[in-house]
Motif scaffolding. Structure first.
Motif, PDB file in Angstrom:
ATOM      1  N   UNK A  30     -13.500  20.923   6.531  1.00 35.82           N
ATOM      2  CA  UNK A  30     -12.557  19.850   6.816  1.00 35.82           C
ATOM      3  C   UNK A  30     -13.101  18.951   7.910  1.00 35.82           C
ATOM      4  N   UNK A  31     -12.877  17.642   7.797  1.00 40.20           N
ATOM      5  CA  UNK A  31     -13.468  16.669   8.724  1.00 40.20           C
ATOM      6  C   UNK A  31     -12.348  15.886   9.400  1.00 40.20           C
ATOM      7  N   UNK A  32     -12.489  15.709  10.724  1.00 41.06           N
ATOM      8  CA  UNK A  32     -11.624  14.813  11.483  1.00 41.06           C
ATOM      9  C   UNK A  32     -12.517  13.899  12.313  1.00 41.06           C
ATOM     10  N   UNK A  33     -12.232  12.615  12.291  1.00 37.82           N
ATOM     11  CA  UNK A  33     -13.083  11.620  12.944  1.00 37.82           C
ATOM     12  C   UNK A  33     -12.319  10.995  14.103  1.00 37.82           C
ATOM     13  N   UNK A  34     -12.970  10.931  15.252  1.00 34.18           N
ATOM     14  CA  UNK A  34     -12.398  10.233  16.406  1.00 34.18           C
ATOM     15  C   UNK A  34     -12.872   8.786  16.377  1.00 34.18           C
ATOM     16  N   UNK A  35     -11.952   7.764  16.528  1.00 31.77           N
ATOM     17  CA  UNK A  35     -10.532   7.938  16.848  1.00 31.77           C
ATOM     18  C   UNK A  35      -9.607   7.786  15.633  1.00 31.77           C
ATOM     19  N   UNK A  36     -10.185   7.642  14.407  1.00 27.70           N
ATOM     20  CA  UNK A  36      -9.358   7.360  13.243  1.00 27.70           C
ATOM     21  C   UNK A  36      -8.308   8.449  13.001  1.00 27.70           C
ATOM     22  N   UNK A  37      -8.683   9.712  13.167  1.00 28.92           N
ATOM     23  CA  UNK A  37      -7.777  10.825  12.838  1.00 28.92           C
ATOM     24  C   UNK A  37      -7.093  11.419  14.058  1.00 28.92           C
ATOM     25  N   UNK A  38      -7.305  10.857  15.232  1.00 29.43           N
ATOM     26  CA  UNK A  38      -6.656  11.364  16.428  1.00 29.43           C
ATOM     27  C   UNK A  38      -7.477  11.049  17.658  1.00 29.43           C
ATOM     28  N   UNK A  39      -6.785  10.982  18.799  1.00 28.97           N
ATOM     29  CA  UNK A  39      -7.460  10.659  20.056  1.00 28.97           C
ATOM     30  C   UNK A  39      -7.359  11.779  21.056  1.00 28.97           C
TER      31      UNK A  39
ATOM     32  N   UNK B 178      -5.869  18.273  20.224  1.00 31.12           N
ATOM     33  CA  UNK B 178      -4.870  18.915  19.375  1.00 31.12           C
ATOM     34  C   UNK B 178      -4.725  18.182  18.048  1.00 31.12           C
ATOM     35  N   UNK B 179      -4.601  16.856  18.108  1.00 29.82           N
ATOM     36  CA  UNK B 179      -4.418  16.083  16.876  1.00 29.82           C
ATOM     37  C   UNK B 179      -5.649  16.174  15.981  1.00 29.82           C
ATOM     38  N   UNK B 180      -6.827  16.060  16.584  1.00 37.57           N
ATOM     39  CA  UNK B 180      -8.050  16.157  15.787  1.00 37.57           C
ATOM     40  C   UNK B 180      -8.194  17.526  15.148  1.00 37.57           C
ATOM     41  N   UNK B 181      -7.862  18.578  15.900  1.00 33.90           N
ATOM     42  CA  UNK B 181      -7.980  19.936  15.351  1.00 33.90           C
ATOM     43  C   UNK B 181      -7.021  20.122  14.183  1.00 33.90           C
TER      44      UNK B 181
END
Length: 561
Positions: free
Chosen positions: A530-539, A542-545
């Motif tokens: 699973x991929x989370x990109x800063x800052x599109x998916x959270x800053x 906790x939100x990114x995780x």
């Protein structure tokens, strides 16, 4: 017979030399003894903090397991009467969690209605896992872990007091020290429809921790009032359940401020009572659970006999005494001849002794002399070097303990605590420099059959192999960590876009999917990423995780489809 001035001066100098040598040896022994005691206290406190971190990490893992179970669709469906199939699905999930967590005595799903009737329950009974069904299911609505948990908001966790489990029919948990963790199960309207409860084995967990400690180190745990929950003498534990009180502040009076909440840590020496014949050094710290609980804090302590700490000082004292005696005997026949020359070297030695404890300062010694003073100087130099070498070894041991507290012992990768610190640094850097980074959550598929069929040793080989392949793919500036049994997470710094992260994820999945040699057989696993990109998916972390975790589960579901 009349003695001349030279003989009298020689005799006087011999006496003064013996006194000086004796004082030098005693001072050196006293300094080394005090340094060793202070270092041992610091090491004991560090070891206690490392042990406390392990306890916190274990609790956080248990909390995450509960939250996963509470959010699982089958949990709410079972409470809403979706049928036996959903209950069976949840029971299978409970079984999986209990197989991977030997410290769990029970996992239960309890409804908010029907007086807290158990809906799904799995118990540990010796080496077996039992699913309790039908009329054996009980009403638990009168227990605090039910009615207090139902008052909590979604995701909040309740922890009971640590006590002896006396619930009827609880199989292996009956009569054992245990603690209950519970999380409410919410429906779509935010109404608590029930709770998921785990019953954890406190005694077994701390017995496992004690095995990793040196043989002469003793482990203590108390509740917020100071009642012993874990003690080297089991007869002194859980006295409040047996009609008597056995308190840490009575055995170690210096811990009273810790019990009363005025201090966060205490290092003390016990020389009275049961420790009158065997003085002990002890370190205690207060742990405050970050969950809803009646137990606002617990107190963790480690103790070590003072004699074990002073064994090295005693050995140095014996060497010092032998050196002093030898020098005194050797100095008598030459005292008259060397009366004038002996004053300056003794002064040099006195200065060296006075500066012995100066950090980083090494006084010059008359090592070039070939007489008794030179011998004393060289012996003192060896003594000084031995003490500093031992202090250096103690420092290396502390660094090793700090490394163990921040890294996974199986794979050598950073653990969650160190990884979270690096992600926080990455967030701060990205905000300052307007940069991007990505989080990759990796969960291994088809890993459990390897453990089940080939054993945990084979599974450990696979996990180390996966860690090695991950490190081969990522850059040195990136960070990979192991955060669970077969879960890994990666921080990719300075990515230009989601395509870069996806490319790395594809390489990782391909590398992990290659066969492994484990247990004499060739096995294969696959990876859901699973991929989370800063800052599109959270800053924030906790939100990114959460985003990366959800993305990983979507990838897993797509792979199954």
């Amino acid at each position: 017979m009349n003695f001349g001035i030279a003989a009298k001066l020689g005799l006087l100098l011999a006496v003064v030399g013996m006194l000086a040598a004796g004082i030098t040896g005693f001072y050196a022994y006293t300094v080394s003894r005090n340094l060793l005691i202070d270092s041992a206290k610091g090491e004991l406190l560090t070891a206690t903090q490392v042990l406390a971190r392990r306890i916190v990490l274990a609790r956080e893992e248990g909390v995450r397991n509960l939250q996963i179970l509470a959010r699982h669709p089958a949990t709410l469906a079972a409470l809403q009467g979706a049928g036996h199939a959903r209950e069976d699905e949840l029971a299978a999930l409970f079984r999986l969690f209990m197989e991977t967590n030997p410290a769990y005595f029970q996992i239960r799903l309890i409804a908010a209605d029907d007086d807290g009737m158990e809906r799904v329950r799995l118990d540990r009974d010796g080496g077996r896992l039992l699913r309790i069904t039908g009329e054996e299911l009980q009403e638990k609505g009168h227990y605090p872990y039910v009615f207090d948990t139902l008052k909590l908001a979604a995701g909040q966790v309740y922890m009971s007091r640590i006590s002896i489990n006396d619930e009827r029919g609880s199989h292996a948990a009956l009569g054992q020290p245990a603690v209950q963790y519970a999380v409410p199960v919410m429906d779509a309207h935010g109404v608590a429809r029930g709770v998921v409860v785990t019953n954890a084995d406190v005694g077994g967990f701390f017995a496992l921790l004690a095995k990793d400690l040196p043989q002469d180190v003793q482990l203590f745990l108390t509740n917020r009032r100071g009642d012993y929950l874990v003690h080297p003498d089991p007869a002194l534990t859980f006295g409040f359940d047996k009609g008597r009180r056995t308190l840490v502040q009575d055995e170690f009076p210096d811990t009273r401020p810790l019990v009363e909440g005025y201090s966060a840590q205490v290092v003390t020496e016990a020389r009275d009572g049961r420790y009158a014949s065997r003085p002990t050094v002890a370190a205690f710290i207060a742990l405050r659970p970050e969950v809803t609980t009646e137990e606002s804090r617990v107190i963790l302590g480690l103790a070590q006999p003072l004699q074990a700490v002073l064994e090295q000082a005693d050995a140095l004292g014996s060497v010092t005494l032998q050196i002093v005696l030898g020098l005194c005997l050797a100095g008598i026949p030459v005292a008259a001849v060397l009366a004038g020359a002996i004053t300056r070297p003794i002064n040099d030695l006195s200065v060296a002794v006075e500066r012995f404890s100066d950090d980083g300062h090494k006084a010059k010694l008359p090592l070039e002399r070939q007489d008794e003073i030179g011998l004393l100087a060289r012996s003192f130099g060896r003594l000084r070097n031995q003490i500093r070498q031992q202090l250096a070894e103690l420092h290396e041991s502390r660094l090793e303990l700090e490394h163990l507290a921040q890294h996974d012992t199986l794979t050598g990768l950073p653990n969650r605590a160190l990884f979270d610190d690096r992600v926080n640094v990455a967030v701060a850097t990205a905000r300052r420099e307007d940069a991007r980074f990505a989080l990759l959550f990796i969960d291994l598929d088809r890993f459990k059959p390897i453990n089940d069929n080939l054993g945990h040793a084979a599974g450990d080989l696979v996990l180390r192999g996966v860690a090695g392949r991950i490190l081969d793919i990522i850059r040195e500036s990136d960070t990979a960590a192991r955060i669970g049994g077969d879960e890994f997470v990666i921080l990719l710094r300075n990515v230009h876009g989601r395509e870069d992260a996806a490319s790395v994820a594809q390489k990782l999945a391909h590398a992990i999917g290659q066969p492994f040699e484990a247990g004499g057989r060739t096995v294969s696993v696959s990876a859901s990423v699973g991929i989370a990109l800063y800052p599109e998916d959270g800053t924030d972390v906790t939100t990114l995780s959460k985003h990366a975790d959800r993305a990983m589960y979507r990838a897993k579901e797509q792979a199954r489809a």
